[in-house]
Design a protein around this motif. Structure first.
Motif, PDB file in Angstrom:
ATOM      1  N   GLU A   1       0.841  -0.974  -0.270  1.00 33.03           N
ATOM      2  CA  GLU A   1       0.091   0.223  -0.255  1.00 33.03           C
ATOM      3  C   GLU A   1       0.887   1.449  -0.269  1.00 33.03           C
ATOM      4  OE1 GLU A   1      -3.819  -1.681   2.326  1.00 33.03           O
ATOM      5  OE2 GLU A   1      -2.063  -0.287   3.703  1.00 33.03           O
ATOM      6  N   ARG A   2       0.287   2.292  -0.293  1.00 34.34           N
ATOM      7  CA  ARG A   2       0.835   3.836  -0.264  1.00 34.34           C
ATOM      8  C   ARG A   2       1.318   4.398   0.786  1.00 34.34           C
ATOM      9  NH1 ARG A   2       2.638   5.434  -5.206  1.00 34.34           N
ATOM     10  NH2 ARG A   2       2.621   4.632  -7.151  1.00 34.34           N
ATOM     11  N   ALA A   3       1.749   5.105   1.225  1.00 32.46           N
ATOM     12  CA  ALA A   3       1.238   5.913   2.369  1.00 32.46           C
ATOM     13  C   ALA A   3       0.395   6.573   2.295  1.00 32.46           C
ATOM     14  CB  ALA A   3       2.581   6.411   3.278  1.00 32.46           C
ATOM     15  N   GLY A   4      -0.346   5.951   3.394  1.00 26.65           N
ATOM     16  CA  GLY A   4      -1.303   7.226   3.398  1.00 26.65           C
ATOM     17  C   GLY A   4      -2.575   6.476   2.895  1.00 26.65           C
ATOM     18  N   THR A   5      -2.632   5.862   2.177  1.00 29.86           N
ATOM     19  CA  THR A   5      -4.010   5.053   1.040  1.00 29.86           C
ATOM     20  C   THR A   5      -3.824   3.798   1.727  1.00 29.86           C
ATOM     21  OG1 THR A   5      -2.059   4.544  -0.458  1.00 29.86           O
ATOM     22  CG2 THR A   5      -3.675   7.446  -0.277  1.00 29.86           C
ATOM     23  N   PRO A   6      -4.529   3.925   3.155  1.00 34.07           N
ATOM     24  CA  PRO A   6      -4.481   2.670   3.004  1.00 34.07           C
ATOM     25  C   PRO A   6      -6.182   1.401   3.041  1.00 34.07           C
ATOM     26  CG  PRO A   6      -5.167   3.976   4.978  1.00 34.07           C
ATOM     27  CD  PRO A   6      -4.609   4.275   3.816  1.00 34.07           C
TER      28      PRO A   6
ATOM     29  N   GLY B   1      -4.464   2.414  -5.052  1.00 34.19           N
ATOM     30  CA  GLY B   1      -3.061   2.907  -4.482  1.00 34.19           C
ATOM     31  C   GLY B   1      -2.041   1.973  -3.738  1.00 34.19           C
TER      32      GLY B   1
END
Ligand code: HEM
Length: 410
Positions: free
Chosen positions: A90-95, A205
């Motif tokens: 996952e991209r940081a901040g888009t769980p 994401g």
């Protein structure tokens, strides 16, 4: 020698859990519109496809994607020669939450059924799927979202060399293992599957943490000649009952899945090549054709008790076959499906490597084996890990039961 041997056990270690959840319905996501309404029109279980038989065009026979278990573990029985292995996070901040993961996996399963359909190939696959398989897995964090505690059943402990690896090379949320005999197909399919999943505006994401192309020489069944020149993959669970016992998860929401372990190794083939043939065989515990140093058939077991007249083990104390032998760890057998890799770089000599890949229903089977190898296995002096992951291979799926439904159903 002071070796401690525990009897091998065939006791199953199961991932028990709560009752299976409900199927996720209507998951469209960015794959909406591509959802097939029917199963791929192949002949499920066709013996030729199951055995991975050669075809005139060299692309193999279709392998059904749908079923209680995913393709790509023991279906086809001869692993396809080309593999594209991709780990995403996952991209940081888009769980993603449970519903988001459910929709992602359901869409992925639909897309896989479309891409592997053989009688009416998808226009993006004009030559058909050949023996394409796409195996999907999830890492520990998503496993914990599916069921509290499930992550611990897939997470790897650290081994010799693990601490030197950056976090991205020891973690991951989504695994795509795309295999086919056609060398062009795995990359093409990875590109199709990643479309919409990665990139700054992607709804899912995700980002690719690492990816590896890998290959196997021709062969039949799981045995293959590895980059050190030895036949590899000889000792495997013997039959379907042994696979049920030690590989497939039997109960709970993950039933029909298994635990995949991948460890990517760089191999010091140059140093191994300086050893003479006897010494190389002593490192492995077998000759290149598989013959155990204790004698017998190339496909037979090593005899760990056999000794020379001077009382030395014929299969040396620090050999790989002895170090990895399940009798020392009280483990059932893992199913091993390793692939060769090549690490190319501008201005440097290419290096061979191995994408070690195993399946078991207890991650401890792998962990105890690797820990013992770290202590006593001379082969580990020629191998350095460059990435690793334990993950849950999701249970199988059908048109009516989306991929991931039992784990992320609401
Ligand atoms: C690092 C690169 C590796 C190479 C080149 C390699 C190679 C081999 C070879 C040639 C054999 C003997 C033939 C066979 O039974 O398949 C073997 C056996 C085996 N290997 Fe590996 N291996 C590697 C890593 C690993 C790892 C990481 C594990 C698990 C932690 C492992 C577990 C086993 C097991 C369980 C056996 C069968 C032992 C027995 O019951 O006789 N190997 N390997």
């Amino acid at each position: 020698m002071g070796e401690e041997r525990r009897p091998a056990t065939s006791r199953r270690r199961l991932l028990a859990g709560s009752a299976a959840g409900l199927a996720v319905g209507g998951a469209g996501g960015f794959w909406a519109g591509t959802r097939p309404t029917d199963e791929p029109r192949t002949t499920p279980g066709a013996p030729a496809a199951a055995a991975g038989v050669e075809t005139a065009d060299g692309r193999g026979l279709p392998v059904p994607a749908a079923g209680p278990r995913q393709a790509g573990v023991d279906r086809p029985a001869t692993p396809p020669r080309q593999l594209s292995f991709v780990v995403l996070g996952e991209r940081a901040g888009t769980p993603l939450d449970r519903a988001g993961i459910a929709a992602l996996l359901a869409g992925l399963g639909d897309e896989i059924r479309t891409l592997t359909a053989s009688e009416a190939p998808d226009p993006r696959m004009p030559d058909g799927p050949g023996n394409l398989t796409v195996q999907v897995g999830i890492g520990a964090a998503w496993a914990d979202l599916a069921e509290t505690g499930l992550g611990d059943r897939v997470r790897l402990p650290t081994f010799r060399g693990s601490d030197a690896l950056p976090g991205d090379l020891r973690d991951g949320d989504l695994v795509l293992a795309v295999a086919a005999d056609d060398p062009a197909l795995p990359d093409h399919v990875v590109d199709l599957l990643l479309t919409g999943m990665t990139g700054p505006t992607a709804p899912a994401g995700l980002r690719v943490l690492w990816a590896q192309r890998a290959f196997r020489s021709p062969g039949s069944g799981a045995v293959v000649r590895n980059p050190l020149g030895f036949r590899d993959g000889i000792i495997q669970p013997a039959d379907a009952a042994a696979m049920d016992d030690s590989v497939w998860i039997a109960e709970g929401p993950a039933a029909g899945g298994t635990i995949g372990v991948v460890r990517r190794f760089s191999l010091d083939a140059a140093a191994f090549g300086t050893l003479d043939a006897e010494e190389q065989a002593a490192v492995i515990g077998r000759r290149p054709d598989g013959t155990p140093l204790s004698g017998g058939d190339p496909d037979g077991d090593v005899d760990l008790t056999a000794k020379t007249p001077h009382g030395e083990y014929l299969v040396p104390a620090d050999s790989h076959a002895r170090a990895a032998h399940p009798s020392f760890t009280g483990s059932p057998l893992m199913a091993r499906r390793s692939y060769a890799i090549r690490v190319d770089g501008d201005g440097t000599a290419p290096r061979p490597g191995l994408l070690f890949w195993s399946f078991q229903n207890d991650v401890g089977v792998f962990a105890r084996t690797q820990q013992r190898m770290d202590r006593v296995d001379r082969l580990m002096d020629f191998a350095a890990p460059t990435a690793e992951l334990g993950y849950l291979v999701l249970p199988g799926f059908t048109a009516d039961r989306p991929l991931g439904a039992g784990l992320f159903g609401t």
